[in-house]
Write a protein that holds these residues in place. Structure first.
Motif, PDB file in Angstrom:
ATOM      1  N   THR A 234      63.999   1.168  17.803  1.00 49.04           N
ATOM      2  CA  THR A 234      63.040   1.892  18.625  1.00 49.04           C
ATOM      3  C   THR A 234      62.201   0.889  19.410  1.00 49.04           C
ATOM      4  O   THR A 234      62.644  -0.252  19.611  1.00 49.04           O
ATOM      5  N   GLN A 267      50.305   8.807   7.825  1.00 53.85           N
ATOM      6  CA  GLN A 267      50.338   7.541   8.573  1.00 53.85           C
ATOM      7  C   GLN A 267      51.314   7.571   9.755  1.00 53.85           C
ATOM      8  O   GLN A 267      51.221   6.720  10.629  1.00 53.85           O
ATOM      9  N   MET A 273      57.467   8.649  14.770  1.00 55.66           N
ATOM     10  CA  MET A 273      57.819   7.760  13.651  1.00 55.66           C
ATOM     11  C   MET A 273      58.174   8.529  12.380  1.00 55.66           C
ATOM     12  O   MET A 273      58.996   8.068  11.582  1.00 55.66           O
ATOM     13  N   LYS A 276      61.867   9.167  11.654  1.00 59.12           N
ATOM     14  CA  LYS A 276      62.585   7.919  11.349  1.00 59.12           C
ATOM     15  C   LYS A 276      62.352   7.524   9.889  1.00 59.12           C
ATOM     16  O   LYS A 276      63.278   7.117   9.181  1.00 59.12           O
TER      17      LYS A 276
HETATM   18  N1  LIG Z   1      52.957   4.358  12.022  1.00 56.03           N
HETATM   19  C1  LIG Z   1      53.659   3.975  13.093  1.00 56.03           C
HETATM   20  N2  LIG Z   1      54.246   2.752  13.121  1.00 56.03           N
HETATM   21  C2  LIG Z   1      54.949   2.352  14.203  1.00 56.03           C
HETATM   22  N3  LIG Z   1      55.129   3.125  15.310  1.00 56.03           N
HETATM   23  C3  LIG Z   1      54.586   4.353  15.324  1.00 56.03           C
HETATM   24  C4  LIG Z   1      53.832   4.840  14.224  1.00 56.03           C
HETATM   25  N4  LIG Z   1      53.411   6.097  14.515  1.00 56.03           N
HETATM   26  C5  LIG Z   1      53.886   6.369  15.741  1.00 56.03           C
HETATM   27  N5  LIG Z   1      54.602   5.341  16.240  1.00 56.03           N
HETATM   28  C6  LIG Z   1      55.245   5.374  17.560  1.00 56.03           C
HETATM   29  O1  LIG Z   1      56.534   5.928  17.359  1.00 56.03           O
HETATM   30  C7  LIG Z   1      57.402   5.370  18.378  1.00 56.03           C
HETATM   31  C8  LIG Z   1      58.860   5.662  17.995  1.00 56.03           C
HETATM   32  O2  LIG Z   1      59.134   7.030  18.214  1.00 56.03           O
HETATM   33  P1  LIG Z   1      59.911   7.534  19.519  1.00 56.03           P
HETATM   34  O3  LIG Z   1      59.380   6.862  20.742  1.00 56.03           O
HETATM   35  O4  LIG Z   1      59.906   9.018  19.477  1.00 56.03           O
HETATM   36  O5  LIG Z   1      61.344   7.010  19.144  1.00 56.03           O
HETATM   37  P2  LIG Z   1      62.711   6.726  19.911  1.00 56.03           P
HETATM   38  O6  LIG Z   1      62.784   5.227  20.003  1.00 56.03           O
HETATM   39  O7  LIG Z   1      63.755   7.292  19.004  1.00 56.03           O
HETATM   40  O8  LIG Z   1      62.686   7.393  21.263  1.00 56.03           O
HETATM   41  C9  LIG Z   1      56.999   3.931  18.383  1.00 56.03           C
HETATM   42  O9  LIG Z   1      57.398   3.271  19.569  1.00 56.03           O
HETATM   43  C10 LIG Z   1      55.467   4.020  18.254  1.00 56.03           C
HETATM   44  O10 LIG Z   1      54.880   4.083  19.523  1.00 56.03           O
END
Ligand SMILES: Nc1ncnc2c1ncn2[C@@H]1O[C@H](COP(=O)(O)OP(=O)(O)O)[C@@H](O)[C@H]1O
Ligand SMILES: NC(=O)OP(=O)(O)O
Length: 314
Positions: A234, A267, A273, A276
């Protein structure tokens, strides 16, 4: 190092940032392939999956705009299959280029993959998966008026998006084909866009209008092919606690039990996130000795060299 079977799930930034043209997405995938080829150079058996949220939403809009009685718009399950084909074509072409440059003898192929879901999954009456473009407050009024039958949500402060049902995967119809391809030394691109959602009706698998989360579909596939690693790529190098706060802390090696505590503390953002983390936990719990990794594409080299990234273990 012993040969490992690795399922790599590619996040949105691996394919599309702002420019949704075919040319820009192909270029993004050429950049992505430079990172992915490192696994192949190291001798790992690679299985690639990817998302399709922006692409399948855009395709539905194109279908609707051009539809006539003689040339009807295709339903969502068919549109998912179409994006497996288009994104898979770009990706296999890009990976092939990097494999050739590296002087390796390896083929890549894209599989139309059907993913089974439960017809009674509550997700069918509770759409939650954002697809297609973002709309401003002003735009969404006209969009809602033109398509009152659709559901829209505000997506993490970035604008409004259409949402569709996103049931959990219960099986991957073609997982044995994935195994056969890997055993033959071929890199399969599978469960693209989370796979085509299908339900069993007697002898038939029947498509359903939904978009399955690619992290959950990749997890189910990783379980079925007995992968050693599920790697979710990601935009961030690690999972964090207190993400985006002054005291944010990156997680390096973390157990399922610790992650569960962090989930209980809220969190991880829902819809980004959290799925995932849940997919990673499911894989570690449901595989024999399998580990999950969440990191960025740019960090693949450091992961392979030093194990950098967030590694989820039992
Ligand atoms: N606790 C966390 N730790 C790390 N990233 C987080 C967290 N909560 C939210 N995120 C966000 O989640 C994003 C990943 O989700 P998303 O962009 O939907 O995924 P994808 O890469 O599958 O499109 C990260 O880039 C970050 O900005
Ligand atoms: N199908 C899917 O999960 O797509 P995105 O990752 O692009 O949302």
């Amino acid at each position: 190092m012993a040969k490992r079977r690795i399922v790599v799930a590619l996040g949105g930034n691996a394919i599309l940032s702002k420019d949704a043209s075919a040319e820009a997405q192909q270029q993004a995938l050429r950049d992505t392939a430079k990172y992915l080829v490192q696994f192949i150079k190291q001798g790992d058996d690679l299985i690639v999956s990817h998302g399709n949220g922006p692409q399948v939403g855009n395709l539905l809009l194109q279908q609707a705009a051009g539809s006539t009685d003689k040339n009807p718009a295709m339903p969502l399950d068919t549109a998912v299959a179409m994006t497996q084909g288009s994104i898979g074509y770009w990706m296999q072409n890009a990976l092939d280029e990097e494999i050739t440059k590296a002087g390796l003898d390896k083929d890549v192929t894209t599989m139309v993959t059907q993913v089974e879901v439960d017809p009674d999954d509550q997700a069918f009456t509770n759409p939650s998966k954002p697809i297609g473009p973002f709309y401003t407050e002003a735009e969404i009024k006209d969009i809602k008026a033109a398509h009152p039958e659709y559901t829209y949500v505000e997506d993490a402060g970035r604008g409004y998006r259409r949402v569709v049902p996103s049931p959990r995967p219960t099986g991957v119809k073609e997982y044995k084909v994935v195994n056969a391809l890997v055993d033959a030394g071929i890199v399969p691109i599978s469960v693209g866009g989370g796979g085509v959602p299908v339900v069993r009706e007697g002898d038939r698998l029947v498509g359903r209008e939904a978009v399955i989360d690619k992290d959950f579909a990749s997890e189910k596939l990783a379980e079925l092919v007995h992968a050693d690693l599920l790697i979710i790529l990601t935009a961030v190098d690690n999972i964090y606690i207190n993400f985006n706060k002054p005291d944010q802390k990156k997680l390096e090696t973390v157990s399922v039990a610790e992650l569960q505590e962090y989930i209980d503390q809220d969190q991880f953002a829902k819809g980004s996130m959290l799925p995932k983390v849940q997919a990673a936990i499911n894989f570690v719990n449901n595989s024999e000795g399998g580990k999950a990794v969440v990191t960025s594409l740019e960090n693949v080299g450091n992961f392979l060299k030093n194990g950098d990234g967030t590694i989820i273990t039992k």
